[in-house]
Scaffold this motif. Sequence first.
Motif, PDB file in Angstrom:
ATOM      1  N   GLY A 110       0.815  -1.199   0.000  1.00 55.37           N
ATOM      2  CA  GLY A 110       0.000   0.000   0.000  1.00 55.37           C
ATOM      3  C   GLY A 110       0.852   1.252   0.000  1.00 55.37           C
ATOM      4  N   PHE A 111       0.208   2.362   0.296  1.00 56.11           N
ATOM      5  CA  PHE A 111       0.855   3.663   0.225  1.00 56.11           C
ATOM      6  C   PHE A 111       2.028   3.777   1.187  1.00 56.11           C
ATOM      7  N   VAL A 112       1.885   3.303   2.417  1.00 58.82           N
ATOM      8  CA  VAL A 112       2.950   3.449   3.415  1.00 58.82           C
ATOM      9  C   VAL A 112       4.208   2.725   2.969  1.00 58.82           C
ATOM     10  N   GLY A 113       4.060   1.550   2.374  1.00 54.48           N
ATOM     11  CA  GLY A 113       5.223   0.819   1.895  1.00 54.48           C
ATOM     12  C   GLY A 113       5.926   1.547   0.761  1.00 54.48           C
ATOM     13  N   PHE A 114       5.149   2.166  -0.111  1.00 51.61           N
ATOM     14  CA  PHE A 114       5.726   2.909  -1.217  1.00 51.61           C
ATOM     15  C   PHE A 114       6.439   4.159  -0.703  1.00 51.61           C
ATOM     16  N   GLU A 115       5.832   4.862   0.259  1.00 50.12           N
ATOM     17  CA  GLU A 115       6.449   6.061   0.821  1.00 50.12           C
ATOM     18  C   GLU A 115       7.755   5.707   1.535  1.00 50.12           C
ATOM     19  N   ALA A 116       7.756   4.631   2.303  1.00 52.94           N
ATOM     20  CA  ALA A 116       8.972   4.199   3.005  1.00 52.94           C
ATOM     21  C   ALA A 116      10.062   3.818   2.012  1.00 52.94           C
ATOM     22  N   THR A 117       9.685   3.120   0.955  1.00 53.51           N
ATOM     23  CA  THR A 117      10.653   2.725  -0.063  1.00 53.51           C
ATOM     24  C   THR A 117      11.279   3.942  -0.740  1.00 53.51           C
ATOM     25  N   CYS A 118      10.446   4.902  -1.100  1.00 52.17           N
ATOM     26  CA  CYS A 118      10.962   6.137  -1.716  1.00 52.17           C
ATOM     27  C   CYS A 118      11.870   6.884  -0.757  1.00 52.17           C
ATOM     28  N   PHE A 119      11.443   6.985   0.500  1.00 52.73           N
ATOM     29  CA  PHE A 119      12.225   7.709   1.502  1.00 52.73           C
ATOM     30  C   PHE A 119      13.617   7.101   1.636  1.00 52.73           C
ATOM     31  N   ILE A 120      13.673   5.788   1.758  1.00 55.03           N
ATOM     32  CA  ILE A 120      14.953   5.104   1.991  1.00 55.03           C
ATOM     33  C   ILE A 120      15.814   5.102   0.730  1.00 55.03           C
ATOM     34  N   LEU A 121      15.239   4.769  -0.422  1.00 54.27           N
ATOM     35  CA  LEU A 121      16.034   4.674  -1.642  1.00 54.27           C
ATOM     36  C   LEU A 121      16.569   6.029  -2.109  1.00 54.27           C
TER      37      LEU A 121
END
Length: 128
Positions: free
Chosen positions: A32-43
């Motif tokens: 979902g959205f939280v996983g995508f936001e976390a992935t973008c933040f970290i990468l």
Amino acid sequence: MLYAAPCLLDGYRHLIHEIAVGSEAASFTANGFVGFEATCFILLFPVNVWLYEALLGHALVWLYGTNVAWLYGDYADAFCSGHCRVGHAPFWWLLGACCYWLQPALKVSSDAAAAVLTTAAWSTFCAP
């Protein structure tokens, strides 16, 4: 140097949130959205650090004539006049993961501490 870190983290988090909200890919992720936001933040976190290193490195060169804090000019993967290094990306990803999960709690606790200290300082120094 350390004073800029909270501003950079808050601004970076807001920017990544806006990118993730506006992205069509957010609706297609398994977490979902939280996983995508976390992935973008970290990468993308190394880009945030490299931007800070480049700006601060150039400011130090302007002030002192050389970067007195660090210089990666001897490394083959250095860029931006030796102020940034690609080889540190794994460490910046790890720091990005830590910041993603710890920064909200640190912000709440530091805001609470600031409120207490501000109130105490006001009552000590400014009260009639």
